[in-house]
Scaffold this motif. Structure first.
Motif, PDB file in Angstrom:
ATOM      1  N   ALA A 137       0.837  -1.209   0.000  1.00 43.56           N
ATOM      2  CA  ALA A 137       0.000   0.000   0.000  1.00 43.56           C
ATOM      3  C   ALA A 137       0.872   1.258   0.000  1.00 43.56           C
ATOM      4  O   ALA A 137       0.582   2.231  -0.706  1.00 43.56           O
ATOM      5  CB  ALA A 137      -0.934  -0.006   1.208  1.00 43.56           C
ATOM      6  N   HIS A 138       1.948   1.232   0.772  1.00 43.84           N
ATOM      7  CA  HIS A 138       2.870   2.371   0.797  1.00 43.84           C
ATOM      8  C   HIS A 138       3.491   2.582  -0.583  1.00 43.84           C
ATOM      9  O   HIS A 138       3.583   3.717  -1.061  1.00 43.84           O
ATOM     10  CB  HIS A 138       3.979   2.160   1.835  1.00 43.84           C
ATOM     11  N   GLY A 139       3.905   1.515  -1.225  1.00 42.38           N
ATOM     12  CA  GLY A 139       4.506   1.627  -2.553  1.00 42.38           C
ATOM     13  C   GLY A 139       3.537   2.189  -3.573  1.00 42.38           C
ATOM     14  O   GLY A 139       3.884   3.064  -4.374  1.00 42.38           O
ATOM     15  N   ILE A 140       2.298   1.716  -3.536  1.00 43.39           N
ATOM     16  CA  ILE A 140       1.280   2.217  -4.463  1.00 43.39           C
ATOM     17  C   ILE A 140       0.999   3.689  -4.190  1.00 43.39           C
ATOM     18  O   ILE A 140       0.912   4.499  -5.121  1.00 43.39           O
ATOM     19  CB  ILE A 140      -0.004   1.361  -4.360  1.00 43.39           C
ATOM     20  N   LEU A 141       0.848   4.037  -2.910  1.00 49.78           N
ATOM     21  CA  LEU A 141       0.597   5.436  -2.556  1.00 49.78           C
ATOM     22  C   LEU A 141       1.761   6.330  -2.966  1.00 49.78           C
ATOM     23  O   LEU A 141       1.558   7.429  -3.497  1.00 49.78           O
ATOM     24  CB  LEU A 141       0.327   5.561  -1.052  1.00 49.78           C
ATOM     25  N   SER A 142       2.978   5.870  -2.756  1.00 50.62           N
ATOM     26  CA  SER A 142       4.157   6.662  -3.131  1.00 50.62           C
ATOM     27  C   SER A 142       4.205   6.903  -4.636  1.00 50.62           C
ATOM     28  O   SER A 142       4.520   8.006  -5.090  1.00 50.62           O
ATOM     29  CB  SER A 142       5.440   5.961  -2.680  1.00 50.62           C
ATOM     30  N   LEU A 143       3.892   5.881  -5.407  1.00 47.33           N
ATOM     31  CA  LEU A 143       3.856   6.038  -6.854  1.00 47.33           C
ATOM     32  C   LEU A 143       2.754   7.011  -7.259  1.00 47.33           C
ATOM     33  O   LEU A 143       2.963   7.884  -8.107  1.00 47.33           O
ATOM     34  CB  LEU A 143       3.663   4.688  -7.535  1.00 47.33           C
TER      35      LEU A 143
END
Length: 140
Positions: free
Chosen positions: A80-86
């Motif tokens: 979720a963090h990776g998706i949000l960061s992208l």
């Protein structure tokens, strides 16, 4: 566990990038002009360092021992963090372009769209906060 140098550098750099993002957005919101050159530098740095860090970590995880063992208990949070960061990175690129174009027309994108402005800054803060939480959980 000792944090990899790239992880520590990326985590510290994110504070400076966040300060820069808030500066360009809030300056533009205050109708003081959009700092497009500074925004371009932030975008290039964010892609070159922090996006590459995420790609490096994803590749390292999928190719290493971690992939063969049981999944990390925080794997959904990490994803979720990776998706949000992208997402917030892409929003930074798009909103910077829109602010640049608006400035050419003597308009102020962030001042003219307060809901978008505050939602973007909130999502950016959530992204950085979740990254720092993961760093703290894994390395501190």
């Amino acid at each position: 566990m000792n944090a990899p140098a790239f992880s520590t550098f990326s985590a510290i750099a994110e504070f400076f990038v966040t300060a820069g993002v808030f500066y360009i957005v809030l300056r533009s919101r205050a109708r003081k002009g959009f700092a497009w050159l500074f925004a371009a530098v932030l975008i290039i740095f964010e892609f070159s360092v922090n996006m590459m860090y995420m790609i490096f970590r994803m590749r390292e995880t999928s190719a290493g021992e971690e992939a063969a063992s049981t999944p990390h208990p925080l794997a959904p949070f990490m994803a979720a963090h990776g998706i949000l960061s992208l997402l917030v990175f892409l929003l930074l690129v798009v909103y910077s372009y829109l602010a640049f174009v608006a400035q050419k027309r003597n308009a102020h994108f962030f001042a003219d769209h307060p809901a978008i402005t505050w939602l973007f800054l909130g999502l950016w803060t959530l992204s950085v906060g979740s990254g720092w939480a993961l760093y703290a959980i894994n390395y501190l």
